[in-house]
Each structure stands twice: as C-alpha cells, then as structure tokens.
Design a protein around this motif. Structure first.
Motif, PDB file in Angstrom:
ATOM      1  N   CYS A 412     -16.391   1.343  49.626  1.00  0.00           N
ATOM      2  CA  CYS A 412     -15.305   1.975  48.885  1.00  0.00           C
ATOM      3  C   CYS A 412     -15.142   1.275  47.535  1.00  0.00           C
ATOM      4  N   ARG A 413     -15.074   2.096  46.529  1.00  0.00           N
ATOM      5  CA  ARG A 413     -14.906   1.504  45.195  1.00  0.00           C
ATOM      6  C   ARG A 413     -13.654   2.097  44.538  1.00  0.00           C
ATOM      7  N   ILE A 414     -12.788   1.201  44.169  1.00  0.00           N
ATOM      8  CA  ILE A 414     -11.537   1.653  43.541  1.00  0.00           C
ATOM      9  C   ILE A 414     -11.726   1.604  42.028  1.00  0.00           C
ATOM     10  N   ARG A 415     -11.449   2.740  41.466  1.00  0.00           N
ATOM     11  CA  ARG A 415     -11.596   2.821  40.006  1.00  0.00           C
ATOM     12  C   ARG A 415     -10.495   1.981  39.335  1.00  0.00           C
ATOM     13  N   PRO A 416     -10.875   1.269  38.324  1.00  0.00           N
ATOM     14  CA  PRO A 416      -9.805   0.477  37.661  1.00  0.00           C
ATOM     15  C   PRO A 416      -8.865   1.354  36.839  1.00  0.00           C
ATOM     16  N   VAL A 417      -7.697   0.752  36.587  1.00  0.00           N
ATOM     17  CA  VAL A 417      -6.746   1.415  35.684  1.00  0.00           C
ATOM     18  C   VAL A 417      -6.690   0.528  34.456  1.00  0.00           C
ATOM     19  N   GLY A 513     -16.423  11.393  45.869  1.00  0.00           N
ATOM     20  CA  GLY A 513     -15.066  11.153  45.367  1.00  0.00           C
ATOM     21  C   GLY A 513     -14.599  12.322  44.518  1.00  0.00           C
ATOM     22  N   GLN A 514     -13.354  12.317  44.273  1.00  0.00           N
ATOM     23  CA  GLN A 514     -12.794  13.398  43.467  1.00  0.00           C
ATOM     24  C   GLN A 514     -13.226  13.253  42.001  1.00  0.00           C
ATOM     25  N   THR A 515     -13.067  14.297  41.256  1.00  0.00           N
ATOM     26  CA  THR A 515     -13.429  14.262  39.827  1.00  0.00           C
ATOM     27  C   THR A 515     -12.658  13.144  39.128  1.00  0.00           C
ATOM     28  N   GLY A 516     -13.368  12.380  38.347  1.00  0.00           N
ATOM     29  CA  GLY A 516     -12.748  11.299  37.569  1.00  0.00           C
ATOM     30  C   GLY A 516     -12.565  10.020  38.341  1.00  0.00           C
ATOM     31  N   SER A 517     -13.146   9.941  39.551  1.00  0.00           N
ATOM     32  CA  SER A 517     -12.930   8.732  40.368  1.00  0.00           C
ATOM     33  C   SER A 517     -13.946   7.623  40.047  1.00  0.00           C
ATOM     34  N   GLY A 518     -14.904   7.952  39.194  1.00  0.00           N
ATOM     35  CA  GLY A 518     -15.880   6.903  38.770  1.00  0.00           C
ATOM     36  C   GLY A 518     -17.269   7.039  39.397  1.00  0.00           C
ATOM     37  N   LYS A 519     -17.597   8.228  39.894  1.00  0.00           N
ATOM     38  CA  LYS A 519     -18.928   8.428  40.536  1.00  0.00           C
ATOM     39  C   LYS A 519     -20.063   8.247  39.503  1.00  0.00           C
ATOM     40  N   THR A 520     -19.914   8.948  38.374  1.00  0.00           N
ATOM     41  CA  THR A 520     -20.975   8.882  37.353  1.00  0.00           C
ATOM     42  C   THR A 520     -21.070   7.473  36.777  1.00  0.00           C
ATOM     43  N   TRP A 521     -19.920   6.870  36.599  1.00  0.00           N
ATOM     44  CA  TRP A 521     -19.905   5.475  36.130  1.00  0.00           C
ATOM     45  C   TRP A 521     -20.698   4.594  37.073  1.00  0.00           C
ATOM     46  N   THR A 522     -20.407   4.790  38.336  1.00  0.00           N
ATOM     47  CA  THR A 522     -21.100   3.953  39.331  1.00  0.00           C
ATOM     48  C   THR A 522     -22.605   4.247  39.368  1.00  0.00           C
ATOM     49  N   SER A 629     -20.867  19.688  35.367  1.00  0.00           N
ATOM     50  CA  SER A 629     -21.328  18.430  35.956  1.00  0.00           C
ATOM     51  C   SER A 629     -20.421  17.945  37.088  1.00  0.00           C
ATOM     52  N   SER A 630     -19.143  18.225  36.963  1.00  0.00           N
ATOM     53  CA  SER A 630     -18.215  17.782  38.007  1.00  0.00           C
ATOM     54  C   SER A 630     -18.357  18.599  39.280  1.00  0.00           C
ATOM     55  N   ARG A 631     -18.956  19.786  39.087  1.00  0.00           N
ATOM     56  CA  ARG A 631     -19.007  20.684  40.255  1.00  0.00           C
ATOM     57  C   ARG A 631     -20.437  20.936  40.742  1.00  0.00           C
ATOM     58  N   ALA A 661     -20.752  16.286  43.715  1.00  0.00           N
ATOM     59  CA  ALA A 661     -19.725  17.009  42.958  1.00  0.00           C
ATOM     60  C   ALA A 661     -18.327  16.509  43.371  1.00  0.00           C
ATOM     61  N   GLY A 662     -17.377  16.717  42.478  1.00  0.00           N
ATOM     62  CA  GLY A 662     -16.018  16.271  42.772  1.00  0.00           C
ATOM     63  C   GLY A 662     -15.452  16.963  44.012  1.00  0.00           C
ATOM     64  N   SER A 663     -14.757  16.156  44.774  1.00  0.00           N
ATOM     65  CA  SER A 663     -14.325  16.683  46.081  1.00  0.00           C
ATOM     66  C   SER A 663     -12.860  17.122  46.064  1.00  0.00           C
TER      67      SER A 663
HETATM   68  N1  LIG Z   1     -15.396   0.925  37.189  1.00  0.00           N
HETATM   69  C1  LIG Z   1     -14.948   1.518  36.055  1.00  0.00           C
HETATM   70  N2  LIG Z   1     -14.626   0.687  35.022  1.00  0.00           N
HETATM   71  C2  LIG Z   1     -14.162   1.243  33.879  1.00  0.00           C
HETATM   72  N3  LIG Z   1     -13.992   2.547  33.674  1.00  0.00           N
HETATM   73  C3  LIG Z   1     -14.298   3.401  34.671  1.00  0.00           C
HETATM   74  C4  LIG Z   1     -14.798   2.912  35.927  1.00  0.00           C
HETATM   75  N4  LIG Z   1     -15.014   3.974  36.722  1.00  0.00           N
HETATM   76  C5  LIG Z   1     -14.657   5.063  36.018  1.00  0.00           C
HETATM   77  N5  LIG Z   1     -14.244   4.741  34.795  1.00  0.00           N
HETATM   78  C6  LIG Z   1     -13.778   5.660  33.770  1.00  0.00           C
HETATM   79  O1  LIG Z   1     -13.132   6.723  34.397  1.00  0.00           O
HETATM   80  C7  LIG Z   1     -13.490   7.969  33.843  1.00  0.00           C
HETATM   81  C8  LIG Z   1     -14.017   8.955  34.894  1.00  0.00           C
HETATM   82  O2  LIG Z   1     -15.125   8.393  35.448  1.00  0.00           O
HETATM   83  P1  LIG Z   1     -16.383   9.258  35.870  1.00  0.00           P
HETATM   84  O3  LIG Z   1     -16.757  10.254  34.839  1.00  0.00           O
HETATM   85  O4  LIG Z   1     -17.451   8.325  36.274  1.00  0.00           O
HETATM   86  O5  LIG Z   1     -15.812  10.035  37.086  1.00  0.00           O
HETATM   87  P2  LIG Z   1     -16.537  11.092  38.005  1.00  0.00           P
HETATM   88  O6  LIG Z   1     -16.097  10.854  39.341  1.00  0.00           O
HETATM   89  O7  LIG Z   1     -17.966  10.999  37.739  1.00  0.00           O
HETATM   90  O8  LIG Z   1     -16.030  12.460  37.426  1.00  0.00           O
HETATM   91  P3  LIG Z   1     -16.754  13.850  37.613  1.00  0.00           P
HETATM   92  O9  LIG Z   1     -16.810  14.204  39.005  1.00  0.00           O
HETATM   93  O10 LIG Z   1     -15.929  14.756  36.766  1.00  0.00           O
HETATM   94  O11 LIG Z   1     -18.088  13.646  37.050  1.00  0.00           O
HETATM   95  C9  LIG Z   1     -14.479   7.727  32.804  1.00  0.00           C
HETATM   96  O12 LIG Z   1     -13.901   7.794  31.542  1.00  0.00           O
HETATM   97  C10 LIG Z   1     -14.926   6.311  33.055  1.00  0.00           C
HETATM   98  O13 LIG Z   1     -15.175   5.641  31.866  1.00  0.00           O
END
Ligand SMILES: Nc1ncnc2c1ncn2[C@@H]1O[C@H](COP(=O)(O)OP(=O)(O)OP(=O)(O)O)[C@@H](O)[C@H]1O
Length: 763
Positions: A412-417, A513-522, A629-631, A661-663
């Motif tokens: 489990c990875r928690i996206r930072p705020v 994970g849901q859209t914006g949860s950091g999947k692509t980042w990871t 891309s999210s879907r 895809a975002g869940s």
């Molecule tokens: N570990 C992290 N550290 C810093 N910023 C992060 C991290 N994870 C996510 N973010 C930021 O959060 C935002 C959303 O992340 P990301 O695009 O990876 O989400 P996603 O789950 O891939 O969304 P989608 O499903 O729409 O593609 C991005 O702007 C990204 O920079």
C-alpha cells in the motif's frame, strides 16, 4: 707457192699459185699452237721448207730480186717481227743440214734439162710441202685432242677444288652447329644451376620446418640430385667432347686422305706433265707455266685447305678445349658452391638441432603449462559447475524467499499531501485519519493500516498515532509505504521480483487505485518509477549474469486496454483490419498478441526510448479522448529468453508492469453516457482481476479446482500465464490521503485486501 704470214700472233700459210693471186689456206693462232704443244722444231722445219721454197723461187726466178722482197718473205724475220719470244732454233739456208738437203735435191734432178728440172723440182717441193702440211695438220689435230684432255683434267681438278671448298663449308656449318650445341649446353647448365638453386632454397625452407629426418633425407636427395646432375653434365660434356674430338680426328683423317689424294693426283699430274713435257718438248714453256699456274692454284687451294685445317686445328679445337676448360671450371665452381651449401646445410642442421632442443624445452614448458591450464580448466569447470549449482541454488532460494514473501504481494502506498499547502487546522481535518507504523510488523509479517473518518488521535498531524479509534478500518498489507517514501525505497521491494523475472518467472506488477492516487507516479516516473528502475536493474543484472554464463534476449511491448480494446502503444493504428488478438500457447505457457509491435532491446537506452515512445502515444491519445489515460490499463511487457552457456539451462520469464485505470466507483463518479460505459468497463475488468486472483488462490488452497475466469476481461485473459502458478504478482494499492477520497480509498483498500488474502502456494 706457199707463204707464211705472221700477223697479230697468227701464222698464216698462204699458197701462192701466181704472183698477185693469194689464197688463205690455213690459219692457226700461235698461242694456240704453242699451247697445244706444237713443236717449235717442227714449225721451224716447216718454215725451213718454206725458206727452201723461197730460196728455190729466188734462185730459180730472179737472182736480182730485191733483198727487201726476200726479207719480207722470210718467216724467221716475220716471227721475230711479230714479237714472238719463243726461241726457235735457227734454220738458216747456210746451215749444214739445209745445205745437204739442197745438195741431195740438186743431185736428184741434176740429170734433167734445166726447164724440166725446175718444174719437177717445184712439183716435188709442192707435193712434199703438201704432205708435210697434211702430217702437221694431223699432228695439230692430235695436239688439239691432247689439249682437250688436259682441259678436261683441269676442269676435273677445279671440280675437285670446288668439292673441297664445299667440304670446308660443311665443316664450317658443323662447327657452327657444334657452337650452338655448346651454347645450348651452357644455357642448359645455367638453367640446371638455377633449378638447383631454386630446389635448394625450397629445401632450405622446408628444412627449417620439417623434422630432422626429413631434413637428412632431403639433403641426401638434393646431394644425389646434384651429383646426378653433375655426373650427367660431366657425362654429357665428356660425350660431346669425345664426339667433337672424334669429329676432329675424322676431319683430320679426311683432310689427310684428301691431302694424300691431292698429292697423289699432283704427283700424277706432275708425272703426266713431265711425261708430256718430255713428249712435247721443252719448248712448251707456256704450257708448263699454265700448268704451273694451275699447280699454283691447286697449291693455293691446297694451302687454303691446309690453312683451313690449321685454322680448325689451331682455332676451333682450342676454342672447344677452352670451352671444355670453362665448363670444367664451372663444374669445379659448382662443386665448391655445393660444398659451401653443404656447409650451410650442416650449419642449418645445427641451428635446427638447437632450435629443436629449444622447441623440446618449450614443448616441455608448454606441456607443464598445459597441465596447469588443464588443471585450472578442470578447476574452472568445477568452479563453473559449482557456480551453476550456486546460481541454481540462488534461484531456488530466491524463489523460495519470494514464495515465503508470497507469490501475491500487496503493497500500500499513500500518496503524499503537499504539507506546506496545509495551513489551518481545518485543512488537517480534510485528511483521512490513518494509523500505521512503517517498521511495525505483525506475526504474519504484515503491516497494518487503520483508517477512519474521525480523528484517530488528539494529534492528527501524525500518521502513526496509537490511540483507540472508533469506526476505524484495519487492513493488513505486505508493506505500507508512507507518503514520504520515495520511488527508490518502493523499488527496493520490487527489485527482487524483477530478479525473479530474469530467473524465468512470470511477474505482474499492478498499480491499483483511484484517479490521482499516484499510480503513474509510482510506475512511470521518468527518473525512478518502477518501469525505468526495472529497466536499469534488468540491464545491470544481465551484465552480472553474463559472468555466470547467462545470455539474454529481451523483447519489449507496450499496449493499452481501453474499453476492452487492445491498442498498440508503439504503433497506434486506426486500421480496423489490424486486429490485436490475444493467443495462448498453453503447452509452453506463452501468450501472444497478434500484430502487436515487439522491439528487441539490447540496451537500457533502447528500452527507455521504447517507454518514452509509448508514453507519448498514450498522452496524445489521452488528449484526443478526454483524459483517456485515467480510464485505460497500460501494460509494459518485457520478455526475457535466457540461456546459460555453462549449464545449458534455459529460462523464459516475463515482467508485466501495469498501470491500471482509475478505480472510481459509479456512485461517486456520477458519470453518464460514454463515460459511464468506460467506468463500467474499468470496474468490470478490475473486478475480474480480483476474481481471477481470488480463484487462483482458492485453486491452490484446494478449495476450488474448477474454472479460472480469465476470459471475463481482456486484462485477465492477456495475463493468463502471468497470474497463478509460479507467477509472482505484486500490487501497489495507491491511496489518496484526502478525506474527500475516503470512500474510494476504503474501496481500494478492500479490493487490495481481497487480493492479499489470496496467497498462492507454489507447485
Ligand atoms: N509519491 C508522490 N510524491 C509526490 N507527488 C505525487 C506522488 N504520487 C502522486 N503525486 C502527484 O499526484 C498527482 C496525481 O498522481 P498520478 O497522476 O500519478 O495519479 P494517477 O493515479 O496515475 O492518476 P490517473 O489514474 O488519472 O492516471 C500528480 O500530480 C503527481 O505529481
């Protein structure tokens, strides 16, 4: 009446019947006459007769006739006036014999009357002269015949001379031929010498390379060849010399024979001439001189022949002898050369001996080195075997470790705020209260995460507070990455699975994970996302594995599943004929997507470029179709085909890195139309993924032996051989820390828990 005129060396006998009436009766050239051997005496006799006749006429006719007329009729005077140098004996009327004949004549006719007596005397004289002329003519004819014979003899002699000259020419030609033969011999000898030198050089070269015995044999062969050639040359030259000497002897003999013949002929001729000279009288000086001339010419011819013989003896034969000497010298020179070459050969032999000793030493050293090399090779082979064993053991242990860690792992990875963005307490209240400790593991080596809608502690700024929580949700995962955790830290946990894929296992890494949860980042962060880090590790490991005998072929593919349709991210096409269909080879556990672009990757750079291209194509498509891309699920597939040169082991592994895809839930997203269909497709495929993983877990636990619903979605069908069995699955559950996403986070955590609860046992 007869009158003899001598004019221009011609004697002309004229019969004069009457004064003033002259008839030419006979004419003979004096020279011819003298040359044919006519006797001067006889001529004198005849002139004497003529004198008698003249005297008689003078006496009988006119005693007063002038002295001038008398002298003009005198043949003697005429002969002298013609410049005849022959000494003719004088028949003067006052000579004794003449007077006696006159007396005899007078006595015969002394009794006759004076007129008759004159007539009788005249007729008698006339008949007498006629008879004498007749006899002289006969004699002249005889002399002519003799002259002809002598001419024939002279012609014969000339012919003999010609023959001799011809013979001399033939001899000269023979000498020329002999010279040519000698030249040819010289040439042949030089050719033989060259050939010998060439052979010698060749032999020297081969001597340096071949064995000592061969060298000895070759030397003997060369020696015998040279000796044979020398003998041959000597024999040939000797034969030639002998034949030349024989020829010379023959020539000398022939010359001698001819000389003898010539001498004999000359003697004979001399004798003949002498005889003839005796016969023809000494007055034939002209004849003798001509004969002498002939003799001289013959002698000259003989001298010429002698000179030729002398020339042959003095010049040609010495030349031949000189040539022979030259050849002998050459032969001696060749012998000396042969001797020096023999010395060279013996030197070479010594060198070869020393070299062979060195070679033996080197061979011995080489043998000892070879023994050590063999020993080291054996050791190396043993070490290689050991290494292969160790490698195998490592793989087994590694796999065992991965199995112990679980073939399905959920992190489990928690996206930072952005903490700096939280300024007020109210902002903090917008965050999901959660509790976990990064290094706190329970008995099952799991980490626990507790989330709640209400504040869990009195200090909500911390993520790890231990106060009692009401309405809280507790989850267990293999690992929980705090918002501060970097991609590198995250990859440390993944890297072991990347190693497994190189070891021949199928690995699937999902980001859920849901859209914006950091999947692509990871997954796809260009610097340290899981995909770029995996690429780095793979190519680094391949280099390390090379030393253990492993060679790999890597192929990369990138695709997207959108609305249950496969899209080639490396070559997106709208062509409906280019169907991308999933095909399975269940026997070899291989999956193939038809028409999907596959790139052979040999370097990190190529892999990165491939990823970059795929990302670009994905973002272009996303813009067109409203954040597609999210879907859509994006899948980066790396296939490894490895072979170990040491152990001949083979491995076929696949690493699937999947950004799901975002869940979003339908209720929370409140979408309509196209978007609703998309969301339904996403949810269906995600739930299918959960079902498949769950079913696999059930099957391995023995609770469900039946159907695995791979076909329910494109994603699960595609990953059929990468899920279950020995395959390794890692799922990142990316959650948002924001309170507004609580339900989505809770949903994601529940899904992940379902997956995590399915621990696949190894076969
Ligand atoms: N570990 C992290 N550290 C810093 N910023 C992060 C991290 N994870 C996510 N973010 C930021 O959060 C935002 C959303 O992340 P990301 O695009 O990876 O989400 P996603 O789950 O891939 O969304 P989608 O499903 O729409 O593609 C991005 O702007 C990204 O920079």
């Amino acid at each position: 009446m007869y009158t003899v005129f001598i004019y221009n060396s011609c004697i002309t006998v004229v019969s004069e019947f009457s004064r003033g009436n002259t008839v030419m009766d006979n004419s003979v050239g004096v020279n011819e006459w003298t040359s044919t051997g006519n006797s001067a005496r006889e001529l004198n006799d005849m002139t004497g007769v003529l004198q008698d006749v003249s005297d008689t006429r003078i006496n009988s006719q006119d005693s007063d006739s002038t002295q001038a007329q008398k002298s003009s009729l005198s043949p003697r005077k005429r002969l002298h006036s013609a410049g005849n140098r022959q000494s003719i004996p004088a028949y003067h009327p006052s000579s004794k014999s003449h007077r006696s004949s006159m007396i005899r004549f007078d006595s015969r006719f002394s009794d006759a009357p004076d007129g008759d007596r004159d007539t009788v005397r005249r007729s008698y004289n006339s008949s007498r002269i006629k008879n004498r002329i007749k006899s002289k003519r006969e004699e002249l004819n005889r002399l002519n015949t003799q002259v002809m014979t002598l001419k024939t003899q002279r012609a014969n002699q000339e012919f003999e001379n010609f023959k001799l000259e011809d013979r001399a020419i033939v001899l000269k030609e023979k000498l020329g031929t002999l010279n040519e033969e000698i030249e040819e011999l010289k040439h042949h000898e030089s050719e033989s010498l060259k050939e010998l030198e060439y052979k010698y050089k060749l032999t020297n070269k081969s001597l340096g390379l071949s064995h000592e015995e061969k060298i000895h044999k070759l030397k003997e062969e060369i020696s015998s060849d040279i000796e044979t050639l020398i003998e041959e040359s000597v024999r040939r030259n000797g034969k030639k010399k002998e034949s030349l000497l024989e020829e010379r002897d023959n020539l000398l003999k022939q010359i001698k024979v001819q000389e003898q013949e010539l001498n004999r002929k000359l003697i004979k001729l001399k004798e003949d001439y002498n005889k003839r000279l005796i016969m023809l009288d000494k007055g034939m000086d002209d004849n003798i001189s001509s004969l002498k001339q002939e003799l001289n010419s013959l002698q000259e011819a003989r001298e010429d022949t002698d000179r030729k013989c002398v020339y042959l003896q003095s010049d040609e034969i010495p030349n031949l002898n000189a040539l022979n000497e030259k050849l002998n010298k050459k032969l001696n020179y060749l012998k000396i050369k042969f001797h020096s070459k023999d010395m060279e050969i013996s030197n070479l032999k010594n060198q070869i001996l020393s070299l062979s000793t060195t070679r033996t030493n080197i061979e011995k050293t080489f043998e000892s080195k070879e023994t050590s090399v063999e020993y080291f090779n054996e050791k190396s082979l043993a070490l290689n075997d050991k290494l292969a064993d160790y490698e195998h053991e490592r793989r087994v242990l590694h796999n065992r470790l991965q199995e112990i860690k679980g073939n399905i792992r959920v992190y489990c990875r928690i996206r930072p705020v952005n903490v700096s963005a939280i300024k007020k307490d109210s902002d903090l209240a917008d965050m999901i209260p959660m509790e976990f400790s990064s290094d706190d593991f329970n008995e099952e080596a799991n980490q626990e995460l507790t989330i709640s809608k209400e504040p869990i502690s009195e200090y909500p700024s911390s993520y790890s507070l231990h106060n009692k929580v009401s309405n809280s949700h507790k989850f267990q995962f293999d690992k929980i990455f705090s918002p501060e955790a970097s991609n590198q830290e995250t990859f440390e946990e993944l890297s072991q699975l990347v190693q497994s894929s190189l070891d021949g296992y199928n690995v699937c890494v999902f980001a859920y994970g849901q859209t914006g949860s950091g999947k692509t980042w990871t997954m796809s962060h260009p610097e340290d996302g899981m995909i770029p880090s995996s690429i780095n590790k793979i190519f680094n490991d391949i280099n390390t594995l090379k030393s253990k005998g492993w060679d790999y072929n890597i192929e990369g593919q990138c695709l997207e599943i959108y609305n249950e349709t496969i899209i080639d991210l490396l070559s997106p096409s709208t062509n409906p004929n280019k169907k991308l269909e999933i095909k399975h080879d269940d026997v070899n556990q291989v999956t193939l997507v038809t028409n999907l672009t596959s790139s052979k990757l040999e370097t990190k750079e190529q892999a990165r470029q491939l990823l970059h291209r795929a990302m670009q194509n994905r973002s272009t498509a996303s813009t067109k179709s409203n954040e597609r891309s999210s879907r859509s699920h994006s899948i980066f597939m790396l296939k490894f085909e490895g072979i170990n040169k040491i152990s001949n082991e083979k491995s076929n592994g696949t690493l699937n890195l999947i950004d799901l895809a975002g869940s979003e839930r339908l209720s929370s997203s409140q979408v309509r139309g196209e978007r609703l269909k998309e969301t339904q497709a996403i949810n269906k495929s995600l739930s299918c993924l959960g079902d498949v993983i769950y079913s696999l877990g059930q099957q391995q636990n023995g609770t469900n032996q039946h159907h695995i619903p791979y076909r329910n979605s494109k994603l699960t069908y595609l990953l059929k051989h990468s899920l279950g069995g020995n395959a390794k699955t890692l799922m990142f559950v990316n959650i948002s820390p924001l309170l507004k996403n609580f339900n989505e986070t809770l949903n994601s955590l529940r899904f992940a828990t379902k997956v995590n609860s399915t621990k696949l046992a190894s076969k």
